[in-house]
Design an enzyme around this catalytic site. Sequence first.
Site, PDB file in Angstrom:
ATOM      1  N   PRO A 121       0.831  -1.208   0.000  1.00 17.55           N
ATOM      2  CG  PRO A 121       0.055  -1.004   2.186  1.00 17.55           C
ATOM      3  CD  PRO A 121       0.833  -1.907   1.293  1.00 17.55           C
ATOM      4  N   GLY A 125       2.086   4.799   1.119  1.00 14.24           N
ATOM      5  CA  GLY A 125       1.918   5.469   2.418  1.00 14.24           C
ATOM      6  C   GLY A 125       1.666   4.479   3.539  1.00 14.24           C
ATOM      7  N   GLY A 150       3.978   2.545   5.038  1.00 11.40           N
ATOM      8  CA  GLY A 150       5.142   2.289   5.890  1.00 11.40           C
ATOM      9  C   GLY A 150       5.912   1.045   5.493  1.00 11.40           C
ATOM     10  CG  LEU A 151       4.195  -2.093   4.541  1.00 17.53           C
ATOM     11  CD1 LEU A 151       3.187  -3.111   4.022  1.00 17.53           C
ATOM     12  CD2 LEU A 151       4.867  -2.620   5.811  1.00 17.53           C
ATOM     13  N   GLY A 152       7.632   0.753   2.512  1.00 10.14           N
ATOM     14  CA  GLY A 152       8.667   1.047   1.515  1.00 10.14           C
ATOM     15  C   GLY A 152       8.181   0.911   0.088  1.00 10.14           C
ATOM     16  CB  SER A 205       7.944   5.501  -2.862  1.00 10.41           C
ATOM     17  OG  SER A 205       8.737   5.746  -1.742  1.00 10.41           O
ATOM     18  CB  ALA A 206      12.248   2.487  -1.424  1.00  7.55           C
ATOM     19  CB  ALA A 207       9.458  -1.680  -3.379  1.00  8.60           C
ATOM     20  CG  ASP A 232      12.000   3.055   3.012  1.00  4.22           C
ATOM     21  OD1 ASP A 232      12.406   2.836   4.161  1.00  4.22           O
ATOM     22  OD2 ASP A 232      10.865   3.495   2.766  1.00  4.22           O
TER      23      ASP A 232
HETATM   24  O1  PMV Z   1       7.358   5.441   5.675  1.00  2.00           O
HETATM   25  P1  PMV Z   1       8.477   4.601   5.211  1.00  2.00           P
HETATM   26  O2  PMV Z   1       8.214   3.175   5.211  1.00  2.00           O
HETATM   27  O3  PMV Z   1       9.069   5.090   3.948  1.00  2.00           O
HETATM   28  O4  PMV Z   1       9.632   4.718   6.340  1.00  2.00           O
HETATM   29  C1  PMV Z   1      10.182   5.929   6.681  1.00  2.00           C
HETATM   30  C2  PMV Z   1      11.252   5.731   7.695  1.00  2.00           C
HETATM   31  C3  PMV Z   1      11.665   7.037   8.353  1.00  2.00           C
HETATM   32  O5  PMV Z   1      12.717   6.705   9.267  1.00  2.00           O
HETATM   33  C4  PMV Z   1      10.520   7.646   9.153  1.00  2.00           C
HETATM   34  C5  PMV Z   1      12.151   8.064   7.348  1.00  2.00           C
HETATM   35  C6  PMV Z   1      13.494   7.752   6.714  1.00  2.00           C
HETATM   36  O6  PMV Z   1      13.834   8.440   5.729  1.00  2.00           O
HETATM   37  O7  PMV Z   1      14.224   6.878   7.204  1.00  2.00           O
END
Ligand code: PMV
Length: 322
Positions: A96, A98, A100-102, A104-106, A143
């Site tokens: 999903p 936003g 918190g599971l990365g 956009s980076a994936a 990420d």
């Molecule tokens: O929201 P995510 O899964 O992209 O994680 C962010 C992690 C943070 O420590 C809050 C931000 C970062 O750049 O490390």
Amino acid sequence: METRGQACGKVILLGEHAVVYGVPAIAVGIDRGARAVAVPVESGPSRLRVRGWNIAVRDNEDGHDLARAFRALLDASREDRPAIRPLSVEVEADLPPGGGLGCSAAMGVAIARAVDPTATDDALQERAMAWERVFHGNPSGIDAAVSARGGCAFFRKGEALERVRVRGTLHLCVGSTGIAASTKVMVDGVAKMRARKPDVVAKTFEGIRSLVGNARVAIEHGDRITLGRLMDLNQMLLSGLFVSSTEIERLCGAARQAGALGAKLTGAGGGGSVLALVPSAAVGEAVLAAWRADGFDAFATTVAPETRARSVEAEAESETAP
Ligand code: PMV
């Protein structure tokens, strides 16, 4: 000739937010992630379509973050490989946004791999960071680093990723609050608190540093009970930074009640996901059932040292490679 790439999502076991300020964090790649396919086109601009989101952009559009991120990734790729031609890229993720599971980076790493399947993990991380900066401002890079390599990693901003040898299998449950949170907004919130109360935040970060150090030892010794306690303590410190929420606390409480060894938010917080460490797959089922009964989406994942994102090579040699 088409070229493909994939990358894993991640969960942060401990250390989010503090990691932005140089404190180490521990993250693991998960088996959900992103896949991309790239096909050369006759002439530019390059195009990117996100399957399932109904979004398509061209790399010469200025008004769209996704377009600017795509252009930044292509520019970074061409710094090493100027021969990369205009491409039509399609990406999809089973994470999903936003959450918190990365996600956009994936996506960034999967696209970078599809664009240049011969690139090293370090190069992919760098190129995905160019993409990440457009969305997140000044991300720590955790990420992209974990997404490019998978496995369990000890990460410190600006330093090479260190592998953590996981002893035995870690059983994890991930529950979604169903609320998309902006990493940038949450990171800005912590920065503002740090400006207002530098001593409090410094102490919190030092606390997190010690939890992360101890968690590394616990993971390497297969001591899940200690790891769970450290996660609970990390959640307490994150609440003190005001990045938790009612839904996050509800998910954490329900997980502990169902037998989890520890539970905390993972990623930026404010919404997103909760991570619970469970002693067995059976307890994992109980945690998932409790969350689902409460209306939250959830899934289980396991962490073994061999979890690793790999590039999926082109069926034939990449036309984008020089
Ligand atoms: O929201 P995510 O899964 O992209 O994680 C962010 C992690 C943070 O420590 C809050 C931000 C970062 O750049 O490390």
